[in-house]
Design an enzyme around this catalytic site. Structure first.
Site, PDB file in Angstrom:
ATOM      1  N   GLU A 159      -1.996   6.128  -0.088  1.00  0.00           N
ATOM      2  CA  GLU A 159      -3.419   6.152   0.283  1.00  0.00           C
ATOM      3  C   GLU A 159      -3.639   7.390   1.155  1.00  0.00           C
ATOM      4  O   GLU A 159      -4.419   8.274   0.809  1.00  0.00           O
ATOM      5  CB  GLU A 159      -3.802   4.865   1.033  1.00  0.00           C
ATOM      6  CG  GLU A 159      -5.277   4.798   1.446  1.00  0.00           C
ATOM      7  CD  GLU A 159      -5.606   3.556   2.306  1.00  0.00           C
ATOM      8  OE1 GLU A 159      -4.679   2.946   2.882  1.00  0.00           O
ATOM      9  OE2 GLU A 159      -6.811   3.225   2.413  1.00  0.00           O
ATOM     10  N   HIS A 200       0.873  -1.174   0.000  1.00  0.00           N
ATOM     11  CA  HIS A 200       0.000   0.000   0.000  1.00  0.00           C
ATOM     12  C   HIS A 200       0.914   1.229   0.000  1.00  0.00           C
ATOM     13  O   HIS A 200       1.865   1.287   0.795  1.00  0.00           O
ATOM     14  CB  HIS A 200      -0.847   0.052   1.268  1.00  0.00           C
ATOM     15  CG  HIS A 200      -1.992  -0.915   1.294  1.00  0.00           C
ATOM     16  ND1 HIS A 200      -1.853  -2.249   1.081  1.00  0.00           N
ATOM     17  CD2 HIS A 200      -3.324  -0.699   1.537  1.00  0.00           C
ATOM     18  CE1 HIS A 200      -3.051  -2.835   1.184  1.00  0.00           C
ATOM     19  NE2 HIS A 200      -3.959  -1.923   1.456  1.00  0.00           N
TER      20      HIS A 200
END
Ligand code: HPA
Ligand code: ZN
Length: 333
Positions: free
Chosen positions: A197, A194
């Site tokens: 974000e 990730h």
């Protein structure tokens, strides 16, 4: 359009199995395991699903996962998700799991992965769905804890394709996990993370350059840096975008402001995913439907998103070609 989306063959590439935990199943498992949930009904629990940022969500998500104790629980959780895949014409799923959410509570790595793996085998036989597993390190925990998880995973290496990096992004940059990613790659795991974000474009640069990731989970904040966008396009890397997650966690204020179409127009390779469907109000098809409406996406856009989901999967080329032929046949008709 809804019908077109429902029948479109697709892959889901960004999905946390713990995030598929529907309140009804949570209450059922809590009851059989004699674990307390601090809400006295499904309705009251659902009311708590109003988030203002990633951390708000994570607090509830980790709390929900605490009722999972036995192999059967992980099997039930995973099989319930794969049944939903079958209903949505999701032909292939790359499933993230967070071993540390469970091992930190005394549930063994073996218990977690055996339950998940058995459900995947069963779904392959019953629905013809292919799956692979992504073991995600929790970035709010230490590098040492990630190394311990890597070690625990080794007896089950044949069942795991990739490593990921999730949980609280801000303050936990990719650089913290450089060494454990190097060690993971040395063991044969594909590196994913990730990035961007809630963290800035710098975190995406680090994930690319230090973790050498092959695909970017979310990646929204890459748009803050034009040279980064050019680099991602040049490296032909995909972003696993999650529209309803972005809306729920206030990464975007409303879906009409979502950058998905802009990303596509910039030449970025985008896929559509549900992230944590039990918490964010929709499975992958609902993500497609919502973003199609909000951005007025064409059928050709939807076909491109479906193609990307297979092209940028971690499948071998033969499997990719097989699924891509399904998409082409569908989109041509
Ligand atoms: N971001 C970070 N960590 C997560 C997420 C997410 O969207 N979902 C589950 N863990
Ligand atoms: Zn995620």
């Amino acid at each position: 359009m809804e019908n077109f989306i429902n029948n479109l063959p697709k892959a889901e590439l960004h999905l946390h199995i713990e995030g598929t935990f529907e309140p009804e199943l949570m209450f059922e498992i809590a009851k059989r395991n004699k674990v307390d949930i601090p809400y006295d009904s499904v309705e009251k629990l659902k009311k708590a699903y109003a988030f203002s940022c990633l951390q708000d969500f994570l607090d509830i998500y980790y709390q929900g996962a605490q009722v999972l104790l036995y192999e059967q629980d992980f099997y039930d959780l995973t099989f319930a998700y794969l049944e939903k895949c079958a209903e949505q014409n999701v032909r292939h799923a790359e499933i993230m799991f967070d071993p540390q959410t469970h091992t930190e509570r005394g549930v063994s790595f073996e218990t977690v992965i055996t339950g998940i793996h058995k459900a995947c085998v069963e779904a392959r036989e019953k629905f013809g769905i292919s799956t692979l597993l992504i073991m995600s390190y929790l970035r709010h925990l230490s590098e040492e804890a990630a190394f311990k998880t890597l070690e625990e995973s080794l007896p089950f290496k044949a069942w795991i394709t990739a490593v990921g990096l999730d949980s609280s992004e801000k303050g936990n940059p990719p650089s913290k996990f450089k060494r454990v990613f190097e060690a993971s790659v040395a063991e044969g795991y594909v590196p994913l993370a990730h990035a961007g974000e809630e963290g800035s474009a710098d975190y995406v640069w680090e994930a690319l350059d230090l973790l050498k990731i092959k695909r970017i989970d979310h990646g929204n904040n890459s748009l803050q840096d034009a040279s980064l966008v050019r680099e991602i396009v040049k490296r032909d890397m995909a972003l696993t975008v999650c529209p309803l997650s972005n809306l729920s966690l206030k990464v975007v204020e409303n879906l009409s402001e979502h950058p998905l179409k802009k990303m596509m127009d910039l030449g970025l390779k985008v896929t559509v995913n549900s992230d944590d469907p039990a918490y964010f109000g929709g499975q992958v098809n609902q993500n497609f439907i919502s973003i199609q409406k909000a951005l007025d996406l064409s059928k050709e856009d939807l076909c491109e998103l479906a193609r990307n989901s297979f092209r940028y999967s971690l499948l071998d080329q033969n499997m990719k070609d097989m699924y891509l032929r399904e998409v082409e046949a569908y989109c041509a008709a």
